[in-house]
Design a protein around this motif. Structure first.
Motif: not given
Length: 363
Positions: A1-2, A5, A8-9, A12, A73, A187
């Motif tokens: 995982m870069n 992300f 982002l998580l 979130y 989402s 996905n």
């Protein structure tokens, strides 16, 4: 995982902690049972997103998967706007201490924006561009009509009903060629196969053919499995680092997505294309745009950015990409970066539009 992300998580989760606390404050005088219900329901919605990605390749009834995905989402955008609006209302309260309806106001405005965004998403706009290509041979057609789309994201997000409507829109244009600029599948191939979406894809009609190139989501879904599905179950020509000649005059180059670090270079294609003949490139991600000019390309079509999909993310994509959305001409090369016919994840378009592109080409 870069790192993107991971950030982002974390954003979130932190955003949801903020919204959760403000919501708990808003019902501070409510009965204990109501607070318990609020806490349980809120965190179920938050964790749905993680659960979906863990089990995205698991077979479930499509309607169940569709609803869970849209809810999970959609919570992303709900969180985004609640954080923004709560921040604004908290700032108002600093200057006006009598203002006590920050959470309720934010909730009503957020829900209103999501309703608008959902309706807007269901109605893609048509973009028309008249392009002159300064190359010609006796075998070249005088005129060519191309319909170009990208980022359809078939799966639990874009279902067969919406796909049917979009294919009707494309066929109504009676194009000579149809181009799909990557991310046809979202996905996982599982829901696409379960719903037999190839039946809809095979309704696409164009005398010179339907062509697509892979996007990053084909790699997320499993590049080989996506390619096998397209090549064995549909009439779409899958161009993965491949060039084809149409009517002995038009070169169509589908570059592999840059997810493949070993994709063929611009130098390779310089040696395997004819600079005297018209060249159209499909390249999903709009990076290194100068390579199209180096290849003496007449048109490059890309997608990927979604134009940010919802405000204010479109401001971020503008800073990330040389051309984040729309048309631009550089030298003799025409570029168009599409915001996509559908969306990734949240079924909303706020400050952006879904779109399909018509290129009327004259030699």
């Amino acid at each position: 995982m870069n790192y993107f992300f991971i950030i982002l998580l974390l954003s979130y989760l932190l955003g949801n902690v903020y919204v959760f606390i403000r919501g708990l404050q808003a019902i501070s005088h409510a009965p204990v049972w109501l607070k318990a219900v609020y806490c349980t329901v809120f965190w179920i919605f938050v964790l749905l997103l993680f659960a979906f990605f863990v089990f995205r390749n698991t077979k479930v009834p499509f309607d169940v998967g569709h609803m869970l995905f849209l809810t999970a989402s959609g919570w992303l955008v709900f969180t985004l706007y609640m954080v923004i609006l709560l921040g604004i209302t908290d700032l108002i309260k600093v200057f006006n201490n009598s203002f006590h309806y920050g959470f309720l106001t934010s909730l009503i405005l957020t829900v209103s924006l999501l309703v608008y965004g959902f309706i807007n998403y269901q109605h893609p706009v048509k973009q028309v561009f008249n392009i002159v290509i300064n190359k010609f041979s006796t075998s070249s057609p005088r005129h060519l009509k191309i319909v170009a789309v990208s980022d359809i994201h078939l799966g639990y997000g874009t279902d067969k009903t919406l796909l049917h409507k979009n294919i009707d829109r494309i066929n109504a244009e009676k194009p000579d060629i149809i181009l799909i600029g990557g991310d046809l599948i979202d996905n996982s191939v599982v829901p696409v196969e379960e719903e037999e979406m190839e039946r809809e894809l095979n309704r696409l009609e164009a005398p010179l053919g339907v062509f697509m190139t892979p996007g990053n989501h084909e790699y997320i879904s499993g590049s080989e499995r996506c390619k096998n599905y397209i090549e064995t179950k549909t009439k779409i020509r899958y161009l993965q680092d491949e060039i084809v000649m149409l009517r002995d005059s038009l070169q169509l180059l589908g570059r592999d997505d840059r997810s493949n670090r070993r994709r063929r270079t611009a130098e390779y294609w310089r040696q395997h294309s004819d600079p005297r003949k018209p060249l159209i490139i499909i390249d999903h991600q709009p990076y290194n745009l100068n390579e199209a000019q180096e290849l003496n390309a007449d048109l490059q079509f890309s997608g990927h950015t979604h134009h940010g999909q919802v405000f204010p993310i479109n401001l971020l994509t503008k800073s990330m990409f040389d051309i984040a959305h729309g048309y631009e001409k550089r030298g003799d090369t025409h570029y168009f970066v599409s915001s996509g016919l559908a969306v990734w994840g949240p079924p909303f378009r706020i400050g952006t539009n879904s779109e399909y592109i018509i290129f009327n080409i004259r030699y």
